[in-house]
Every structure is written in structure tokens, then in C-alpha cells.
Design an enzyme around this catalytic site. Sequence first.
Site, PDB file in Angstrom:
ATOM      1  N   ASP A 146       0.918   1.426 -19.053  1.00  0.00           N
ATOM      2  CA  ASP A 146       1.122   2.401 -17.983  1.00  0.00           C
ATOM      3  C   ASP A 146      -0.139   2.373 -17.119  1.00  0.00           C
ATOM      4  O   ASP A 146      -1.231   2.685 -17.607  1.00  0.00           O
ATOM      5  CB  ASP A 146       1.346   3.768 -18.630  1.00  0.00           C
ATOM      6  CG  ASP A 146       1.448   4.915 -17.639  1.00  0.00           C
ATOM      7  OD1 ASP A 146       1.135   4.735 -16.447  1.00  0.00           O
ATOM      8  OD2 ASP A 146       1.830   6.012 -18.082  1.00  0.00           O
ATOM      9  N   ILE A 147      -0.009   2.024 -15.863  1.00  0.00           N
ATOM     10  CA  ILE A 147      -1.165   1.862 -14.976  1.00  0.00           C
ATOM     11  C   ILE A 147      -1.987   3.139 -14.846  1.00  0.00           C
ATOM     12  O   ILE A 147      -3.193   3.087 -14.622  1.00  0.00           O
ATOM     13  CB  ILE A 147      -0.722   1.326 -13.591  1.00  0.00           C
ATOM     14  CG1 ILE A 147      -1.919   0.741 -12.821  1.00  0.00           C
ATOM     15  CG2 ILE A 147       0.015   2.403 -12.792  1.00  0.00           C
ATOM     16  CD1 ILE A 147      -1.528  -0.068 -11.606  1.00  0.00           C
ATOM     17  N   ASN A 160       4.998   4.923  -0.763  1.00  0.00           N
ATOM     18  CA  ASN A 160       5.877   4.918   0.408  1.00  0.00           C
ATOM     19  C   ASN A 160       5.010   5.265   1.619  1.00  0.00           C
ATOM     20  O   ASN A 160       3.842   5.631   1.472  1.00  0.00           O
ATOM     21  CB  ASN A 160       7.058   5.887   0.235  1.00  0.00           C
ATOM     22  CG  ASN A 160       6.612   7.323   0.062  1.00  0.00           C
ATOM     23  OD1 ASN A 160       5.818   7.843   0.842  1.00  0.00           O
ATOM     24  ND2 ASN A 160       7.118   7.977  -0.969  1.00  0.00           N
ATOM     25  N   GLY A 203       9.004   6.278  -9.308  1.00  0.00           N
ATOM     26  CA  GLY A 203       8.390   5.107  -9.941  1.00  0.00           C
ATOM     27  C   GLY A 203       6.892   5.241 -10.130  1.00  0.00           C
ATOM     28  O   GLY A 203       6.379   6.297 -10.507  1.00  0.00           O
ATOM     29  N   ASP A 243       4.559   5.330  -7.903  1.00  0.00           N
ATOM     30  CA  ASP A 243       4.006   6.307  -6.960  1.00  0.00           C
ATOM     31  C   ASP A 243       4.052   7.715  -7.555  1.00  0.00           C
ATOM     32  O   ASP A 243       3.045   8.431  -7.582  1.00  0.00           O
ATOM     33  CB  ASP A 243       4.804   6.231  -5.655  1.00  0.00           C
ATOM     34  CG  ASP A 243       4.189   7.021  -4.515  1.00  0.00           C
ATOM     35  OD1 ASP A 243       3.011   7.403  -4.591  1.00  0.00           O
ATOM     36  OD2 ASP A 243       4.916   7.239  -3.520  1.00  0.00           O
ATOM     37  N   SER A 298       6.497  -3.414  -4.656  1.00  0.00           N
ATOM     38  CA  SER A 298       7.832  -3.621  -4.061  1.00  0.00           C
ATOM     39  C   SER A 298       8.912  -4.041  -5.047  1.00  0.00           C
ATOM     40  O   SER A 298      10.052  -4.253  -4.642  1.00  0.00           O
ATOM     41  CB  SER A 298       7.803  -4.621  -2.896  1.00  0.00           C
ATOM     42  OG  SER A 298       7.225  -4.035  -1.756  1.00  0.00           O
ATOM     43  N   THR A 299       8.585  -4.162  -6.337  1.00  0.00           N
ATOM     44  CA  THR A 299       9.575  -4.683  -7.289  1.00  0.00           C
ATOM     45  C   THR A 299      10.440  -3.600  -7.924  1.00  0.00           C
ATOM     46  O   THR A 299      11.352  -3.908  -8.684  1.00  0.00           O
ATOM     47  CB  THR A 299       8.904  -5.505  -8.405  1.00  0.00           C
ATOM     48  OG1 THR A 299       8.005  -4.669  -9.135  1.00  0.00           O
ATOM     49  CG2 THR A 299       8.164  -6.696  -7.825  1.00  0.00           C
ATOM     50  N   GLY A 300      10.169  -2.352  -7.627  1.00  0.00           N
ATOM     51  CA  GLY A 300      10.978  -1.259  -8.156  1.00  0.00           C
ATOM     52  C   GLY A 300      12.115  -0.949  -7.200  1.00  0.00           C
ATOM     53  O   GLY A 300      12.938  -1.809  -6.880  1.00  0.00           O
TER      54      GLY A 300
END
Length: 167
Positions: free
Chosen positions: A9-10, A23, A31, A33, A116-118
Site C-alpha cells: 500500500d503506497i 484527478n 482508488g 487518490d 492511470s491504470t485504475g
Amino acid sequence: MNMKTIQCDITTLNVDAIVNAANSSLLGGGGVDGAIHRSAGPDLVHECRFLGGCKTGEAKITKGYSLPARFVIHTVGPVWNNGDLNEADLLASCYRNSLRLAMEHHLKSIAFPGISTGIFGYPVAEAAVIAVETCKEFLETNPSELEVIFCCYSKANLDIYQILLTP
């Protein structure tokens, strides 16, 4: 070249900066963000209100507040449209601009999620190639001690990055 990949988990990483796949409002979302905003606490959204948003491909930096990371670099990746709207160049700009901010602030470590992958729908394998190649090129042309970590939430994504980072 100081690049590696890990699965975690980042929001738990004790690094100089984590990158937020944000965004354009920078005021939180879903996600990665949403997780970053929840972990950082209300001061993060307060600071973000003064940044005036962020355009796709650009990046802005804030404090990390309650996160273990000292800073959050917010970048807005492109929404996937079958590669027809300059998505690859915009995604590469996210990585370059985030790395540029890290260098300007003399940071020693930065962790990227799969930008962008989510919900933005960018195919993970294609995005990973852009991430690794862009970071490698940046580090070759801007020598530094900066450690780049590609933080993967899933084992499947980790496997993709491990293949790309194997010499």
C-alpha cells in the site's frame, strides 16, 4: 540505475515522496487518490485547495501531513481512449514532471503507483513500459541519487514490473 518494484500500500511507505494518481481538482477521489487523502488527513485537501487544480501530464507537490512520506507529488494521468488521444505522451509527462519536482526539492526517494491504470483504464502492461522507460531515460539524463520505487498493489502488476526491471 536505482529503480525497483515492490508490492504494498503506497500510503505506508516511508519515502521522501509518494506520487498521487490524482484527478484534475486535486481534492481527492477514489482508488490511490482517495487512499492518500484519507491517510494524509484533512490538511492535505486544505493545501490542495490553494493549488488551482492540475492539468493532465503536469505535477504539483504538497506536504505529506499524516503520511510516512514527507511529500505528495500529485499528477493527473490521461484517461485511456485506445491510445488515440496522445495518452502515451501525457502519461510519460506525468512521470517526467514528478521526477523533475523530486529533483528540484532534493528528494532521495520517490514511489509511483500505476498512474492511470485504475479507473482511468490505461492497460497496465502498456503503462508499466512507459513508466519504466520514462524514469530510466530521466535518470540517465539527470544523474542523481534518487531512488525510484514502482509500488504495485497487486501481485499481477508486480510481476509485470519485475520483468521490465530485470536486466
